[in-house]
Scaffold this motif. Structure first.
Motif, short mmCIF file in Angstrom:
data_model
loop_
_atom_site.label_atom_id
_atom_site.label_comp_id
_atom_site.label_asym_id
_atom_site.label_seq_id
_atom_site.Cartn_x
_atom_site.Cartn_y
_atom_site.Cartn_z
N GLN A 40 10.64 -134.53 33.72
CA GLN A 40 9.41 -133.84 34.10
C GLN A 40 9.23 -133.87 35.62
O GLN A 40 8.94 -132.85 36.25
N ALA A 41 9.39 -135.07 36.21
CA ALA A 41 9.20 -135.20 37.65
C ALA A 41 10.23 -134.38 38.42
O ALA A 41 9.91 -133.74 39.43
N LEU A 42 11.47 -134.41 37.95
CA LEU A 42 12.52 -133.65 38.61
C LEU A 42 12.23 -132.15 38.52
O LEU A 42 12.44 -131.41 39.48
N GLY A 43 11.72 -131.71 37.36
CA GLY A 43 11.36 -130.30 37.22
C GLY A 43 10.25 -129.91 38.19
O GLY A 43 10.30 -128.84 38.79
N GLU A 44 9.26 -130.79 38.34
CA GLU A 44 8.16 -130.51 39.27
C GLU A 44 8.67 -130.47 40.71
O GLU A 44 8.30 -129.58 41.49
N GLU A 45 9.52 -131.45 41.06
CA GLU A 45 10.07 -131.49 42.41
C GLU A 45 10.88 -130.24 42.71
O GLU A 45 10.77 -129.65 43.79
N ARG A 46 11.69 -129.84 41.74
CA ARG A 46 12.56 -128.70 41.99
C ARG A 46 11.77 -127.39 42.03
O ARG A 46 12.11 -126.48 42.80
N ALA A 47 10.73 -127.29 41.21
CA ALA A 47 9.89 -126.09 41.27
C ALA A 47 9.20 -126.00 42.63
O ALA A 47 9.12 -124.92 43.24
N GLU A 48 8.71 -127.15 43.13
CA GLU A 48 8.09 -127.18 44.44
C GLU A 48 9.11 -126.86 45.53
O GLU A 48 8.83 -126.15 46.49
N PHE A 49 10.31 -127.41 45.36
CA PHE A 49 11.39 -127.16 46.32
C PHE A 49 11.73 -125.68 46.38
O PHE A 49 11.87 -125.10 47.46
N LEU A 50 11.87 -125.04 45.22
CA LEU A 50 12.20 -123.61 45.19
C LEU A 50 11.08 -122.77 45.81
O LEU A 50 11.35 -121.79 46.50
N ALA A 51 9.83 -123.18 45.54
CA ALA A 51 8.70 -122.44 46.12
C ALA A 51 8.73 -122.56 47.65
O ALA A 51 8.50 -121.57 48.36
N ARG A 52 9.00 -123.79 48.14
CA ARG A 52 9.08 -123.99 49.59
C ARG A 52 10.25 -123.21 50.19
O ARG A 52 10.14 -122.61 51.26
N ALA A 53 11.38 -123.22 49.48
CA ALA A 53 12.56 -122.48 49.96
C ALA A 53 12.27 -120.99 50.00
O ALA A 53 12.61 -120.31 50.98
N SER A 54 11.64 -120.47 48.96
CA SER A 54 11.31 -119.03 48.92
C SER A 54 10.38 -118.66 50.06
O SER A 54 10.53 -117.60 50.67
N GLU A 55 9.42 -119.55 50.35
CA GLU A 55 8.49 -119.28 51.45
C GLU A 55 9.22 -119.25 52.79
O GLU A 55 8.97 -118.40 53.64
N LEU A 56 10.16 -120.21 52.97
CA LEU A 56 10.94 -120.24 54.21
C LEU A 56 11.82 -119.01 54.35
O LEU A 56 11.91 -118.40 55.42
N PHE A 57 12.46 -118.62 53.25
CA PHE A 57 13.33 -117.45 53.29
C PHE A 57 12.53 -116.19 53.59
O PHE A 57 13.00 -115.29 54.31
N ALA A 58 11.33 -116.12 53.03
CA ALA A 58 10.50 -114.92 53.23
C ALA A 58 9.95 -114.83 54.65
O ALA A 58 9.58 -113.75 55.10
N SER A 59 9.88 -115.97 55.34
CA SER A 59 9.30 -115.98 56.69
C SER A 59 10.24 -115.40 57.72
O SER A 59 9.85 -115.16 58.86
N SER A 60 11.50 -115.18 57.36
CA SER A 60 12.46 -114.63 58.33
C SER A 60 13.36 -113.61 57.63
O SER A 60 13.80 -113.82 56.51
N LEU A 61 13.60 -112.52 58.34
CA LEU A 61 14.52 -111.51 57.84
C LEU A 61 15.81 -111.53 58.64
O LEU A 61 16.52 -110.53 58.73
N ASP A 62 16.11 -112.69 59.22
CA ASP A 62 17.35 -112.90 59.95
C ASP A 62 18.26 -113.78 59.10
O ASP A 62 17.88 -114.88 58.70
N ALA A 63 19.47 -113.31 58.80
CA ALA A 63 20.38 -114.04 57.91
C ALA A 63 20.71 -115.42 58.45
O ALA A 63 20.76 -116.40 57.71
N SER A 64 20.94 -115.54 59.76
CA SER A 64 21.29 -116.84 60.35
C SER A 64 20.14 -117.83 60.20
O SER A 64 20.36 -119.00 59.87
N ALA A 65 18.92 -117.37 60.45
CA ALA A 65 17.76 -118.24 60.31
C ALA A 65 17.58 -118.66 58.85
O ALA A 65 17.21 -119.81 58.56
N THR A 66 17.84 -117.75 57.92
CA THR A 66 17.73 -118.07 56.50
C THR A 66 18.71 -119.16 56.11
O THR A 66 18.36 -120.12 55.41
#
Length: 564
Positions: free
Chosen positions: A149-175
């Motif tokens: 359960q904890a790992l699932g929560e951590e990974r869901a939060e991690f993916l959300a944070r990753a998606s937010e970071l990826f969406a903040s830049s449209l530069d492939a190198s920065a991504t």
């Protein structure tokens, strides 16, 4: 009459029978206790109790010792906290002290170190057992494994944070940089990103180690080339060539020797000290974009199938971001090439227009010098048509050049003191014959003088585009131009009774190459209103449209007559 001495109800049970019943009751209690113990062992991974007199944990079953490797002696005087993850000790101790102070439920989450050194998320709960005097006799509790359960929560939060970071830049190198740095904070000790570029060459673009002291070694790893061989065995090369994932829970020296591309590669892998490896491909729209490799080098953690699934999910999100960045860059490059072409084409097309215009002027003078010639009216009409088409071509070329200047950031205004009313009358006078030819009623209303500081030529260009638009889409209907001065603002209105514009099409009209109708029925490049908006906004004003389909259109330009 029966003697009371012989009454069976008055006969007492022999002592031996009472003892037997007691023994049976004790046996039942023991069985029930054993049953409860078994249920508890089934429901929880760890059970524990405390003796308030000693303030130490004493397992009521060997589960705590079996799970953590701690002995009862090691658990005394809050020694049990040493089995918790260092980041969780303070919170667990505070929760325990609050529970003891208020004789209330103890409940908290922490990571408990397993005997093999791995940390497992536990839900710890405990309750006080009160004595007859109401005082706490002992505490009893359990630790339930909530790792999944904890790992699932951590990974869901991690993916959300990753998606937010990826969406903040449209530069492939920065991504990719965000991906690598984010990964070493939660998934791995090392993260390696290899890319397959659109032109077909491979590049190791990111290598990040959690330990900053490994930066020189990371630079060495980045210089290694993950070029896929004919039958690749090196995990990143396998992912780049075939799109397959690789999971190596326990990396041995023999396996490193088997996948090494050369002696230097083998030596570098040994220096890194890989213990567990995970490689997944970056894929989008069926194409391989690259590969992600995660390494464990310092802890006892080992990658498993669930880690592979999560890594692939993360790779899918990253691949989508990279693919979008590449598509955007491709679109930008195409727009840049188009603008460069239009700039060159405009200059090249304008070059022959100048001598053509001079020839037409010479032909017009020659015709006028022979007014008695029967061909003079016909030739003059053809010459005027030629003049009109040359002017039209010149205007189109100028529009294309303006668009190129705007894209290049070289579009400039040359302001001077201007009578806006005079400009309106001049442009209207030039358009009057064209409206008459189309049988359009054309009205102009302008006051004596409306003065402001503007680029005179650009101001005339704005009205030229608006009147040309009204002539094109409102042919045969009344067209009016009205200029008024309203305090510090000049308002120029151009109204026609033509085909109008639907509400959903209005925003597109002021964009570059924006059109509300098919170019097959109406000519033009779709640049007039875009340039109008650009010029008006550069002058500090704004342009708006009020229109409905089939009810004509009203364009209003507002310009500041005073400037700060």
């Amino acid at each position: 009459m029966t003697s009371p001495l012989l009454d069976p109800s008055r006969v007492s049970t022999p002592p031996s029978d009472a003892e037997g019943a007691l023994r049976e009751e004790v046996a039942r209690l023991r069985q029930e206790t054993e049953r409860l113990h078994l249920l508890l062992e089934t429901a929880a991974q760890v059970t524990w109790s405390t003796n308030p007199a000693r303030d130490a944990l004493t397992p009521i079953s060997p589960s705590w010792t079996a799970f953590t490797g701690q002995t009862a002696e090691q658990m005394r005087n809050q020694g049990w906290l040493l089995a918790l993850h260092p980041d969780d000790r303070a919170g667990a101790l505070a929760a325990w002290q609050r529970a003891k102070a208020g004789t209330q439920l103890f409940a908290t989450r922490y990571r408990l170190r397993r005997v093999d050194g791995a940390y497992v998320w536990m839900l710890a709960r405990g309750l006080p057992v009160l004595g007859a005097d109401g005082c706490v006799r002992e505490w009893v509790g359990t630790c339930v494994d909530i790792q999944a359960q904890a790992l699932g929560e951590e990974r869901a939060e991690f993916l959300a944070r990753a998606s937010e970071l990826f969406a903040s830049s449209l530069d492939a190198s920065a991504t990719l940089a965000s991906l690598a740095n984010l990964s070493v904070s939660a998934l791995a000790d090392w993260c390696i990103v290899d890319m397959l570029h659109p032109d077909g060459h491979f590049e190791r673009v990111q290598v990040v180690a959690a330990d900053p002291s490994h930066a020189p070694l990371a630079a060495t790893v980045q210089r290694l080339t993950p070029v896929p061989q004919e039958r690749p065995v090196y995990p990143p090369a396998v992912a780049l060539a075939t799109g397959r994932s690789t999971l190596v829970p326990e990396v041995t020296d023999a396996e490193m020797q088997a996948v090494a591309q050369d002696a230097h590669h083998l030596e570098t892998m040994r220096r890194v000290g890989m213990r567990s490896l995970l490689t997944v491909p970056l894929m989008a729209r069926g194409h391989i974009l690259g590969a992600l490799t995660f390494l464990v080098t310092t802890s006892s953690r080992r990658y498993r199938d669930e880690d592979l699934r999560f890594a692939q999910e993360l790779a899918n999100v990253a691949a989508l971001a990279v693919d979008n960045a590449r598509l955007l860059q491709g679109a930008r490059d195409a727009i840049r090439l188009r603008d460069e072409f239009l700039s060159v084409a405009s200059h090249e097309l304008k070059t022959p227009l100048t001598p053509l215009s001079l020839k037409l002027q010479a032909l017009s003078r020659a015709v006028k010098s022979h007014p008695d010639s029967p061909l003079a009216p016909v030739i003059e009409a053809h010459v005027e048509t030629g003049h009109r088409q040359v002017r039209r071509l010149t205007e189109l070329m100028n529009d294309l050049l303006d668009v190129s200047r705007i894209s290049a950031g070289t579009f400039r205004l040359q302001r001077e003191e201007v009578d806006v009313a005079e400009v309106v009358r001049e442009v209207a006078t030039m358009f009057a014959p064209r409206f008459a030819l189309e049988h359009c009623e054309f009205q102009v209303e302008a006051p004596g003088a409306v003065r402001g500081c503007f680029d005179r030529a650009r101001l005339a260009q704005v009205l030229d585009h608006l009147l040309d638009n009204a002539l094109k889409y409102g042919a045969g209907t009344p067209v009016s131009v009205r200029l008024v001065a309203d305090g510090p603002v000049a308002r120029l209105t151009v109204r026609d009774g033509g085909i109008g514009v639907s509400p959903e099409q209005r925003p597109r009209l002021f964009e570059r190459y924006g059109r509300a109708v098919s170019e097959r029925h109406y000519g033009g490049l779709g640049l007039g209103l875009y340039l109008t908006r650009t010029i008006v906004e550069a002058e500090g004003g704004r342009v708006s449209l009020d229109s409905s389909l089939g009810e004509g259109a009203t364009f209003m330009v507002e310009l500041p007559l005073t400037r700060p």
